[in-house]
Design an enzyme around this catalytic site. Structure first.
Site, mmCIF file in Angstrom:
data_model
loop_
_atom_site.group_PDB
_atom_site.id
_atom_site.type_symbol
_atom_site.label_atom_id
_atom_site.label_comp_id
_atom_site.label_asym_id
_atom_site.label_seq_id
_atom_site.Cartn_x
_atom_site.Cartn_y
_atom_site.Cartn_z
ATOM 1 N N CYS A 194 3.267 -1.507 8.746
ATOM 2 C CA CYS A 194 1.860 -1.181 8.497
ATOM 3 C C CYS A 194 1.005 -2.440 8.372
ATOM 4 C CB CYS A 194 1.727 -0.335 7.238
ATOM 5 S SG CYS A 194 2.643 1.208 7.320
ATOM 6 N N HIS A 195 1.481 -3.396 7.569
ATOM 7 C CA HIS A 195 0.696 -4.613 7.341
ATOM 8 C C HIS A 195 1.530 -5.887 7.429
ATOM 9 C CE1 HIS A 195 -1.530 -1.302 5.394
ATOM 10 N NE2 HIS A 195 -2.529 -1.868 6.008
ATOM 11 N N GLY A 196 2.790 -5.762 7.847
ATOM 12 C CA GLY A 196 3.589 -6.947 8.128
ATOM 13 C C GLY A 196 4.271 -7.591 6.944
ATOM 14 N N PRO A 229 1.574 -9.346 3.024
ATOM 15 C CA PRO A 229 0.627 -9.093 1.939
ATOM 16 C C PRO A 229 1.213 -8.436 0.677
ATOM 17 C CG PRO A 229 0.381 -7.426 3.622
ATOM 18 C CD PRO A 229 1.378 -8.424 4.147
ATOM 19 N N LEU A 270 0.805 -1.220 0.000
ATOM 20 C CA LEU A 270 0.000 0.000 0.000
ATOM 21 C C LEU A 270 0.838 1.270 0.000
ATOM 22 C CD1 LEU A 270 -2.910 -0.972 2.408
ATOM 23 C CD2 LEU A 270 -2.976 -0.798 -0.074
#
Length: 198
Positions: free
Chosen positions: A162-164, A177, A139
Site C-alpha cells: 500500500c505504502h511501501g 512510512p 495505516l
C-alpha cells in the site's frame, strides 16, 4: 432535638432504625436494578470464545508461514530456518527504525532484539517460531510475505504494498512510512506444537 430522637441512655431510637433500614433497602434495590444493566455490557460467550485461538503448528514446515485469524485480525506464524534466525539475531539495533520489541508478553519496553520478539508469555524464547499480528503499523493494511511467492520486501520478511513498508524476518520495520514494528500478540505454547494466542 426532641426527646423522641435519642433515648435517655444515648442509644438510637426506633426512628433511627427505620431511617437506616430504609436507606439500606433503597441501596439494595438500586443495586438489584443496576446489576443487570451493568452485566449486559460484558462480552457474550461468542465474543469470549474468539478471545483466544489454539493453532496446531505440527503441519507448518521449516521455512514456511501461515496466516490465522484472531479477534478479527490476521496473525502471521512463521517457522523460521536457522539462517533466518541468524539473520535476525545479527541485525544491529542501530539499523532499526523502531527499537522497542512491541511484545505483549513482556512488561515495559524492552529493546527489539530477536530474542525479545520471539518470547512467549511463559518467558521462554522460541526462535524458530515468530508470531505477529499481521497489520501494518502505518495505516492498517495487511502486509505480503506469508504465502509462497508473495513479495517479502527488501529484508526477507513482509512487505506492505500500500505504502511501501518493509519488515525484516523478525517483523521489525526497516524501511518505509510505518512507524512501529509489527506487534507480537499474547501467546503461550500449550504443547510443543500447539500455541494458544490470546
Amino acid at each position: 432535638m426532641t426527646t423522641s430522637d435519642v433515648s435517655e441512655d444515648g442509644e438510637p431510637t426506633r426512628r433511627d432504625f427505620i431511617h437506616i433500614f430504609g436507606a439500606a433497602t433503597a441501596a439494595a434495590g438500586a443495586g438489584a436494578v443496576l446489576w443487570p444493566l451493568v452485566h449486559q455490557m460484558n462480552p457474550d460467550a461468542s465474543v469470549l470464545a474468539l478471545s483466544t485461538k489454539e493453532v496446531d503448528l505440527s503441519s507448518v514446515p521449516v521455512g514456511q508461514a501461515i496466516k490465522v485469524m484472531w479477534q478479527g485480525k490476521p496473525v502471521f506464524i512463521r517457522h523460521r530456518t536457522a539462517a533466518e534466525i541468524t539473520e535476525a539475531e545479527e541485525t544491529p539495533l542501530s539499523s532499526l527504525k523502531d527499537d522497542v520489541a512491541r511484545n505483549d508478553n513482556l512488561s515495559g519496553a524492552p529493546e527489539a532484539t530477536d530474542d525479545a520478539r520471539v518470547t512467549a508469555s511463559d518467558g521462554v524464547a522460541r526462535p524458530e517460531w515468530l508470531i505477529l499480528v499481521g497489520v501494518c503499523t502505518h495505516l492498517g493494511c495487511i502486509p505480503l510475505g506469508t504465502s509462497a511467492g508473495e513479495n517479502r520486501g527488501d529484508y526477507n520478511g513482509w512487505f506492505c504494498p500500500c505504502h511501501g513498508s518493509h519488515y525484516d524476518i523478525a517483523g521489525r520495520i526497516r524501511k518505509g512510512p510505518a512507524p512501529e514494528n509489527l506487534p507480537v500478540p499474547p501467546y503461550q505454547f500449550v504443547t510443543d506444537t500447539v500455541v494458544k494466542i490470546g
